[in-house]
Design a protein around this motif. Sequence first.
Motif, short mmCIF file in Angstrom:
data_model
loop_
_atom_site.label_atom_id
_atom_site.label_comp_id
_atom_site.label_asym_id
_atom_site.label_seq_id
_atom_site.Cartn_x
_atom_site.Cartn_y
_atom_site.Cartn_z
N GLY A 106 1.10 -0.84 -0.11
CA GLY A 106 0.21 -0.51 -0.26
C GLY A 106 0.59 1.52 0.20
N ARG A 107 1.86 1.37 1.13
CA ARG A 107 3.02 2.78 0.70
C ARG A 107 3.51 2.85 -0.75
N ILE A 112 0.37 3.83 -2.99
CA ILE A 112 0.11 5.00 -2.87
C ILE A 112 0.51 6.21 -3.16
N ILE A 128 1.66 6.64 -6.62
CA ILE A 128 0.43 7.82 -7.03
C ILE A 128 0.75 9.95 -6.92
N LEU A 129 1.09 9.52 -5.33
CA LEU A 129 0.88 10.55 -4.42
C LEU A 129 2.05 11.77 -5.44
N GLY A 160 4.10 10.91 -1.02
CA GLY A 160 4.60 10.56 -1.62
C GLY A 160 5.49 9.75 -1.35
#
Length: 80
Positions: free
Chosen positions: A12-13, A16, A19-20, A52
């Motif tokens: 997840g890190r 996400i 993406i950030l 991010g």
Amino acid sequence: MEKNVGGYDRIGRFVIGAILVVVGVAGYAGAIPVAVGPAPQALTAIVLAVIGAVLLITGYTQQCVINRVLGVNTNKRGSR
């Protein structure tokens, strides 16, 4: 510092975080609007990119200070 990030938390890190970073860079370039309320476009984009990057770094190193403070360990193979 012992590893405390693993499994779905690490995945997840990475997702996400990536993406950030992309949204932050695109927002800074003006390709997409990311400004929230009175915050300027550039400031919001930089904040998103930094968050991010932090997520990517913590996912890569498998070490998170916040997890340590909260006593959370999602790394099953971490040293005990």
